[in-house]
Design an enzyme around this catalytic site. Sequence first.
Site, PDB file in Angstrom:
ATOM      1  N   PHE A 241     -11.262   1.093  -8.594  1.00 45.98           N
ATOM      2  CA  PHE A 241     -11.146   2.319  -9.372  1.00 45.98           C
ATOM      3  C   PHE A 241     -10.657   1.940 -10.756  1.00 45.98           C
ATOM      4  CE2 PHE A 241      -8.462   6.110 -10.573  1.00 45.98           C
ATOM      5  CZ  PHE A 241      -9.527   6.936 -10.887  1.00 45.98           C
TER       6      PHE A 241
ATOM      7  N   GLY B 113       0.744  10.237   1.496  1.00 49.99           N
ATOM      8  CA  GLY B 113       0.112  10.537   2.780  1.00 49.99           C
ATOM      9  C   GLY B 113      -0.164   9.289   3.584  1.00 49.99           C
ATOM     10  N   ASP B 114      -0.564   8.217   2.920  1.00 48.89           N
ATOM     11  CA  ASP B 114      -0.801   6.945   3.612  1.00 48.89           C
ATOM     12  C   ASP B 114       0.497   6.422   4.220  1.00 48.89           C
ATOM     13  OD1 ASP B 114      -3.429   7.115   2.727  1.00 48.89           O
ATOM     14  OD2 ASP B 114      -3.091   5.805   1.001  1.00 48.89           O
TER      15      ASP B 114
END
Length: 324
Positions: A102, A256-257
Amino acid sequence: MRIAVTGSIATDHLMTFPGRFADQFVADQLHTVSLSFLVDNLDVRRGGVGANIAFGMGQLGTNPILVGAAGFDFDEYRAWLDRHGVDTASVRISETLHTARFVCTTDADHNQIGSFYTGAMSEARQIELKTVADRVDGLDLVLIGADDPEAMLRHTEECRSRGIPFAADFSQQIARMNGDEIRILLDGATYLFSNEYEKGLIESKTGWSDAEILAKVGHRVTTLGAQGVRIDKAGEEPIVVGCAEEERKADPTGVGDAFRAGFLSGLAWGVPLERAAQVGCMLATLVIETVGTQEYRLRRGNFMERFTKAYGDEAAAEVQGHLV
């Protein structure tokens, strides 16, 4: 308990432009834009949901098996994960493609221009879970995280056919999936992970109600942001766990991970679901206090002190012996 984590492996290249993008565009020339921005800094961070979750589990000492595809440039990233307790022997290495990447530039107004290169991630569909299971003498649970969509479908079908319990975690890929794909990926899952917005999107796309989905999965684990997490199971009262108090809020990316890493580690330890969720929330708090998804440091004493303050002595006693 042997847990495999499937999902994306990627690096983030983050740059900062001190000016404003809007000042660089000419209204009557937008059909032929050709711009180059001189940036002030470059921050390269390790990421990808599969790698993030596996890193967190490694920090907690549960030795997860990372399953995904990376490029021929993966050596340094592999060494980092190996040093932090992740089994990377089942990562497929592409002979021709780079690791997913990214690339994003942010201007002074916090506007962003970014691109995501899937690269080697597309080869994850070629990975067979049986090969992974044979190498480690069996798998007790497979987390199927956001990855190449074909890989997610293949891993789910293989888990069903081989009788391997699996957890469905669509994450970023839910936006591009249709109702039929989501139905396939969640049906029969031992755990279904999502945040509250994704929960509604799953119900909207599948046409299934919350009750209908609960009838098709073992447990539905829904993260609620600052309110913590709720775990639902058909016919039982929900388990609700709040967040541990944060010392600062630096960056929400990867929270969240981290929750999933802590929750899965609790499952590996064999503690009750409430305790597993509390471990997940505590780890998520460490991540939100740090810039970067794998830049936090887990110090056992500090972790247990804050965990005890948040969840009490009884909860701490059930967890402390497992934390290495």
